[in-house]
Design an enzyme around this catalytic site. Structure first.
Site: not given
Ligand code: DAK
Length: 263
Positions: A111, A108, A63, A131
């Site tokens: 993911e 992300g 992200a 993270e």
């Protein structure tokens, strides 16, 4: 679209996340465009998708940390929801999605790859959920999908340590199905997608749904899901053509591509 390209090759659709300056990091615009791209896929003409990243260094580096850094709690929740909605759309998309992971798949990026049905990667790929080093938990399903993909113990180790792993380890723990030299990755993805798209599309879709939905319930309920989706294949052109070709024992015909129908 600024950050997503879509290319159709026969029955295969290729979605490329194209933000190489930021190693294809997912900001709100990328997520929005990806959402719109999925909505626009012509399912009457597309039987398998490939998701990849532009450039030869990164699939998706996570992200967008710059965008996230100033979010309030409410904005963080909204950003997380946007990502989760798009990832879930990929996961439950009616046709199979192959992630062709051509480099970094961090946070992300790991993911979104796990939201796809099948993951294959290049030999320079790097996976991780970093993270906790940024003061957050994985927010796009990582705590859930990694444990389901590689097992609880390995997922906990990766998430608690935030340590990255290389392609060979990703293969060893079952995070990817295969590793290819970088220059061969897209051809391998296209070949796999093409093989899938030559099979009966209604049956392939029903297999995806049976596997996904069945994993959410106990075995008794899962078998009922399978029974219904199995039954749903009967009386279709695909089922009649597929079985008819076998019964005719016509070798020539069996070698031909069955003109399977889309729903
Ligand atoms: N976000 C924004 N920009 C990024 C980025 C990212 N994740 N990753 C790389 N970039 C940008 C860099 O800032 C740099 O930009 P410029 O300085 O050139 O403008 C450019 O991409 C090239 O990166 P580097 O110069 O760093 O390249 P290196 O080869 O040296 O290093 C790297 C590559 C991938 C090892 C490094 O860039 C890196 O560590 N990137 C960050 C990886 C990372 O930590 N990813 C996880 C992000 S956290 C949630 C929703 C979602 C999430 C969490 C919560 N909720 C709201 C519930 C998800 C979180 C994440 O994904």
């Amino acid at each position: 679209m600024e950050f997503i390209t879509f290319e159709q090759q026969d029955f295969v659709g290729i979605i490329t996340i194209n933000r190489p300056k930021a190693l294809n990091a997912l900001n709100s615009s990328v997520l929005e465009e990806l959402d719109q791209t999925l909505d626009q896929v012509d399912l009457s003409n597309t039987r398998c998708l490939i998701l990849t990243g532009a450039g030869d260094k990164s699939f998706v580096a996570g992200a967008d940390i710059g965008e996230m850094s100033t979010l309030t709690k409410a904005e963080g929740e909204a950003f997380g929801k946007k990502g989760n909605d798009v990832f879930r759309k990929l996961e439950t998309f009616p046709i199979p999605v192959i992630a062709a992971i051509n480099g970094f798949a961090l946070g992300g990026g790991c993911e979104i790859a796990m939201s796809c049905d099948i993951r294959i990667c290049s030999d320079n790929a790097v996976f991780g959920q970093p993270e906790v080093g940024l003061g957050i938990t994985p927010g796009f399903g990582g705590t859930q999908r990694l444990a389901r993909t590689v097992g609880v113990g390995m997922a906990k180790q990766m998430i608690y340590t935030g340590r990255n792993i290389k392609s060979d380890e990703a293969f060893r723990i079952g995070l990817v199905n295969a590793v290819y030299p970088q220059e061969e990755l897209m051809d391998a993805a296209k070949k796999l997608a093409s093989t899938i798209s030559m099979n009966a599309p209604i049956a392939v879709r029903n297999c995806k749904k049976a596997i996904n939905d069945g994993l959410q319930v106990d075995m008794d309920a899962a078998i009922v899901i399978e029974e219904k989706l199995f039954g749903d294949c009967f009386e279709t052109e695909d089922q009649k053509a597929g079985m008819g070709n076998f019964l005719e024992k016509d070798k020539e015909k069996k070698l031909k591509v069955v003109p399977f129908q889309n729903k």
